[in-house]
Scaffold this motif. Structure first.
Motif, PDB file in Angstrom:
ATOM      1  N   MET A 159     -52.580 -15.106  33.771  1.00 37.46           N
ATOM      2  CA  MET A 159     -51.323 -15.779  33.554  1.00 37.46           C
ATOM      3  C   MET A 159     -50.273 -14.714  34.261  1.00 37.46           C
ATOM      4  SD  MET A 159     -49.119 -16.518  30.149  1.00 37.46           S
ATOM      5  CE  MET A 159     -47.940 -15.372  29.848  1.00 37.46           C
ATOM      6  N   GLU A 160     -49.381 -15.424  35.225  1.00 42.36           N
ATOM      7  CA  GLU A 160     -48.444 -14.615  35.803  1.00 42.36           C
ATOM      8  C   GLU A 160     -47.147 -14.364  34.973  1.00 42.36           C
ATOM      9  OE1 GLU A 160     -45.678 -15.471  39.677  1.00 42.36           O
ATOM     10  OE2 GLU A 160     -47.258 -16.776  39.724  1.00 42.36           O
ATOM     11  N   ALA A 161     -46.889 -13.309  35.156  1.00 41.41           N
ATOM     12  CA  ALA A 161     -45.558 -12.814  34.333  1.00 41.41           C
ATOM     13  C   ALA A 161     -44.433 -13.209  35.077  1.00 41.41           C
ATOM     14  CB  ALA A 161     -45.570 -11.251  34.385  1.00 41.41           C
ATOM     15  N   VAL A 162     -43.473 -13.983  34.096  1.00 47.27           N
ATOM     16  CA  VAL A 162     -42.289 -14.460  34.596  1.00 47.27           C
ATOM     17  C   VAL A 162     -41.160 -13.744  33.951  1.00 47.27           C
ATOM     18  CG1 VAL A 162     -40.787 -16.457  34.263  1.00 47.27           C
ATOM     19  CG2 VAL A 162     -43.383 -16.926  34.439  1.00 47.27           C
ATOM     20  N   LYS A 163     -40.445 -13.358  34.820  1.00 48.97           N
ATOM     21  CA  LYS A 163     -39.128 -12.510  34.477  1.00 48.97           C
ATOM     22  C   LYS A 163     -38.198 -13.169  33.495  1.00 48.97           C
ATOM     23  CE  LYS A 163     -35.489  -8.929  36.173  1.00 48.97           C
ATOM     24  NZ  LYS A 163     -35.366  -8.328  37.443  1.00 48.97           N
ATOM     25  N   PRO A 164     -38.019 -12.863  32.028  1.00 49.82           N
ATOM     26  CA  PRO A 164     -36.981 -13.554  31.453  1.00 49.82           C
ATOM     27  C   PRO A 164     -35.626 -13.528  31.973  1.00 49.82           C
ATOM     28  CG  PRO A 164     -38.271 -11.963  30.038  1.00 49.82           C
ATOM     29  CD  PRO A 164     -38.702 -11.765  31.478  1.00 49.82           C
ATOM     30  N   ASP A 165     -34.836 -14.444  31.548  1.00 47.92           N
ATOM     31  CA  ASP A 165     -33.443 -14.371  32.171  1.00 47.92           C
ATOM     32  C   ASP A 165     -32.675 -13.298  31.367  1.00 47.92           C
ATOM     33  OD1 ASP A 165     -33.624 -16.899  33.297  1.00 47.92           O
ATOM     34  OD2 ASP A 165     -33.120 -18.036  31.607  1.00 47.92           O
ATOM     35  N   VAL A 166     -31.923 -12.591  32.070  1.00 42.98           N
ATOM     36  CA  VAL A 166     -31.323 -11.681  31.822  1.00 42.98           C
ATOM     37  C   VAL A 166     -29.815 -12.000  31.363  1.00 42.98           C
ATOM     38  CG1 VAL A 166     -30.054  -9.035  32.150  1.00 42.98           C
ATOM     39  CG2 VAL A 166     -32.505  -9.790  32.691  1.00 42.98           C
ATOM     40  N   THR A 167     -29.377 -12.514  30.434  1.00 42.87           N
ATOM     41  CA  THR A 167     -28.189 -13.285  30.061  1.00 42.87           C
ATOM     42  C   THR A 167     -26.953 -12.183  30.392  1.00 42.87           C
ATOM     43  OG1 THR A 167     -28.322 -12.578  27.790  1.00 42.87           O
ATOM     44  CG2 THR A 167     -29.171 -14.883  28.616  1.00 42.87           C
ATOM     45  N   HIS A 168     -27.207 -10.935  30.259  1.00 41.97           N
ATOM     46  CA  HIS A 168     -26.031 -10.330  30.341  1.00 41.97           C
ATOM     47  C   HIS A 168     -26.135  -8.986  31.414  1.00 41.97           C
ATOM     48  CE1 HIS A 168     -28.143  -8.423  27.095  1.00 41.97           C
ATOM     49  NE2 HIS A 168     -27.712  -7.390  27.642  1.00 41.97           N
ATOM     50  N   ASN A 169     -26.365  -9.472  32.671  1.00 47.78           N
ATOM     51  CA  ASN A 169     -26.844  -8.495  33.819  1.00 47.78           C
ATOM     52  C   ASN A 169     -25.544  -8.022  34.138  1.00 47.78           C
ATOM     53  OD1 ASN A 169     -27.777  -7.367  36.029  1.00 47.78           O
ATOM     54  ND2 ASN A 169     -28.771  -9.195  36.695  1.00 47.78           N
ATOM     55  N   CYS A 170     -25.778  -6.616  33.885  1.00 43.14           N
ATOM     56  CA  CYS A 170     -24.508  -5.721  34.212  1.00 43.14           C
ATOM     57  C   CYS A 170     -24.948  -4.930  35.696  1.00 43.14           C
ATOM     58  CB  CYS A 170     -24.011  -4.911  33.343  1.00 43.14           C
ATOM     59  SG  CYS A 170     -23.333  -5.912  31.774  1.00 43.14           S
ATOM     60  N   ASP A 171     -25.908  -5.151  36.289  1.00 37.96           N
ATOM     61  CA  ASP A 171     -26.400  -4.412  37.029  1.00 37.96           C
ATOM     62  C   ASP A 171     -25.527  -3.952  38.108  1.00 37.96           C
ATOM     63  OD1 ASP A 171     -28.659  -2.778  38.251  1.00 37.96           O
ATOM     64  OD2 ASP A 171     -28.816  -4.530  39.929  1.00 37.96           O
ATOM     65  N   HIS A 172     -24.615  -4.942  38.748  1.00 38.35           N
ATOM     66  CA  HIS A 172     -23.551  -4.740  39.668  1.00 38.35           C
ATOM     67  C   HIS A 172     -22.437  -3.735  39.205  1.00 38.35           C
ATOM     68  CE1 HIS A 172     -20.601  -5.257  43.019  1.00 38.35           C
ATOM     69  NE2 HIS A 172     -19.834  -5.449  42.028  1.00 38.35           N
ATOM     70  N   TYR A 173     -22.140  -3.920  37.977  1.00 38.53           N
ATOM     71  CA  TYR A 173     -21.190  -3.129  37.261  1.00 38.53           C
ATOM     72  C   TYR A 173     -21.660  -1.515  37.185  1.00 38.53           C
ATOM     73  CZ  TYR A 173     -18.484  -0.880  33.418  1.00 38.53           C
ATOM     74  OH  TYR A 173     -17.800   0.109  32.675  1.00 38.53           O
ATOM     75  N   PHE A 174     -22.970  -1.348  36.756  1.00 35.34           N
ATOM     76  CA  PHE A 174     -23.334  -0.012  36.715  1.00 35.34           C
ATOM     77  C   PHE A 174     -23.614   0.650  37.979  1.00 35.34           C
ATOM     78  CE2 PHE A 174     -24.324  -1.723  32.613  1.00 35.34           C
ATOM     79  CZ  PHE A 174     -23.869  -0.624  31.759  1.00 35.34           C
ATOM     80  N   LYS A 175     -23.832  -0.152  39.156  1.00 35.08           N
ATOM     81  CA  LYS A 175     -24.048   0.338  40.395  1.00 35.08           C
ATOM     82  C   LYS A 175     -22.590   0.979  41.066  1.00 35.08           C
ATOM     83  CE  LYS A 175     -28.088  -1.825  41.826  1.00 35.08           C
ATOM     84  NZ  LYS A 175     -28.937  -2.619  42.536  1.00 35.08           N
ATOM     85  N   THR A 176     -21.592   0.459  40.418  1.00 27.67           N
ATOM     86  CA  THR A 176     -20.104   0.907  40.849  1.00 27.67           C
ATOM     87  C   THR A 176     -19.699   2.021  40.143  1.00 27.67           C
ATOM     88  OG1 THR A 176     -18.958  -0.228  39.223  1.00 27.67           O
ATOM     89  CG2 THR A 176     -19.495  -1.684  41.237  1.00 27.67           C
ATOM     90  N   LEU A 177     -20.464   2.742  39.374  1.00 26.87           N
ATOM     91  CA  LEU A 177     -19.893   3.703  38.398  1.00 26.87           C
ATOM     92  C   LEU A 177     -20.213   4.930  39.283  1.00 26.87           C
ATOM     93  CD1 LEU A 177     -21.313   2.821  34.859  1.00 26.87           C
ATOM     94  CD2 LEU A 177     -18.848   2.924  35.593  1.00 26.87           C
ATOM     95  N   PRO A 178     -19.398   6.184  38.864  1.00 28.67           N
ATOM     96  CA  PRO A 178     -19.602   7.189  39.536  1.00 28.67           C
ATOM     97  C   PRO A 178     -20.900   7.971  39.572  1.00 28.67           C
ATOM     98  CG  PRO A 178     -18.215   7.660  37.910  1.00 28.67           C
ATOM     99  CD  PRO A 178     -18.578   6.359  38.103  1.00 28.67           C
ATOM    100  N   PRO A 179     -21.524   8.778  40.658  1.00 24.56           N
ATOM    101  CA  PRO A 179     -22.630   9.455  40.122  1.00 24.56           C
ATOM    102  C   PRO A 179     -22.893  10.375  39.074  1.00 24.56           C
ATOM    103  CG  PRO A 179     -21.909   9.553  42.507  1.00 24.56           C
ATOM    104  CD  PRO A 179     -21.032   9.120  41.820  1.00 24.56           C
ATOM    105  N   GLY A 180     -23.791  10.381  38.466  1.00 21.03           N
ATOM    106  CA  GLY A 180     -23.928  11.109  37.326  1.00 21.03           C
ATOM    107  C   GLY A 180     -23.928  10.487  36.003  1.00 21.03           C
ATOM    108  N   TYR A 181     -23.580   9.072  36.161  1.00 25.15           N
ATOM    109  CA  TYR A 181     -23.649   8.065  35.025  1.00 25.15           C
ATOM    110  C   TYR A 181     -24.935   7.942  34.218  1.00 25.15           C
ATOM    111  CZ  TYR A 181     -23.414   4.349  31.951  1.00 25.15           C
ATOM    112  OH  TYR A 181     -23.564   3.417  30.843  1.00 25.15           O
ATOM    113  N   ARG A 182     -25.023   7.906  32.802  1.00 23.16           N
ATOM    114  CA  ARG A 182     -26.277   7.440  32.500  1.00 23.16           C
ATOM    115  C   ARG A 182     -26.032   6.900  31.237  1.00 23.16           C
ATOM    116  NH1 ARG A 182     -26.979  10.061  36.630  1.00 23.16           N
ATOM    117  NH2 ARG A 182     -28.389  11.753  36.871  1.00 23.16           N
ATOM    118  N   PHE A 183     -26.888   5.752  31.076  1.00 23.30           N
ATOM    119  CA  PHE A 183     -26.697   4.963  29.696  1.00 23.30           C
ATOM    120  C   PHE A 183     -27.598   5.717  28.835  1.00 23.30           C
ATOM    121  CE2 PHE A 183     -28.100   1.615  27.043  1.00 23.30           C
ATOM    122  CZ  PHE A 183     -26.869   1.001  26.545  1.00 23.30           C
ATOM    123  N   ARG A 184     -27.141   6.617  27.970  1.00 22.38           N
ATOM    124  CA  ARG A 184     -27.864   7.315  27.033  1.00 22.38           C
ATOM    125  C   ARG A 184     -26.963   6.991  25.764  1.00 22.38           C
ATOM    126  NH1 ARG A 184     -30.524  11.917  29.677  1.00 22.38           N
ATOM    127  NH2 ARG A 184     -32.535  10.572  30.607  1.00 22.38           N
TER     128      ARG A 184
END
Length: 170
Positions: free
Chosen positions: A1-26
């Motif tokens: 069975m091929e894995a299908v990536k589930p929908d990411v309903t609140h994709n904030c990838d672009h937002y997190f890429k705009t944060l300054p270096p050193g940011y970590r979601f911790r």
């Protein structure tokens, strides 16, 4: 069975890429429960985060994490952490035991639940540590995958509206 990536309903990838270096979601354990889990269960707005909605028990951890490789917490230091919201499935329709089996393995709880208190020493939730075993229970082979499952001390009193409803665990 091929894995299908589930929908990411609140994709904030672009937002997190705009944060300054050193940011970590911790987030701390208290923040995970008070700022993310409780509002999620009450269907309230959530702060932007790197928490993914996915039915994690549908996938082997290698496949699941491979689908979300770009959401490491700290790639430079080799720390690989993923955060997921997932509906809690029951092993039996009228029972309380959770079903933590995947297609080719299972998550097994280790030790007892760790109580989580807020800064005022009030119990707000619990943390359970699970290890992934490849194969069928009880003869599975222990892997290096570890998961921490968080649950609130005061879940909402309502039932789920539908199977994948992640806004209530009761």
């Amino acid at each position: 069975m091929e894995a299908v990536k589930p929908d990411v309903t609140h994709n904030c990838d672009h937002y997190f890429k705009t944060l300054p270096p050193g940011y970590r979601f911790r987030p701390t354990e208290e923040e995970l429960i008070n700022c993310y889990l409780n509002p999620k269960l009450l269907n309230q707005p959530l702060p932007r985060s790197q928490i993914i909605e996915a039915k994690i028990y549908d996938f082997h951890p290698d496949i699941l994490t491979g689908m979300y490789q770009e959401i490491y917490t700290d790639k430079e230091n080799g720390v690989h952490e993923w955060y997921f919201f997932t509906p809690r499935e029951r092993k039996y329709p009228n029972g309380e035991r959770p079903n933590r089996t995947t297609g080719d393995g299972y998550w097994k709880a280790t030790g007892s639940d760790k109580p989580i208190e807020d800064t005022r020493n009030i119990l707000i939730g619990f943390k359970k540590t699970l290890v992934f075993y490849q194969g069928k229970a009880p003869g599975g082979v222990k892997s290096n995958w570890i998961m921490h499952e968080f649950r609130t001390a005061n879940p909402p009193l309502r039932k789920r509206k539908y199977e994948n409803d992640m806004t209530a665990l009761s």
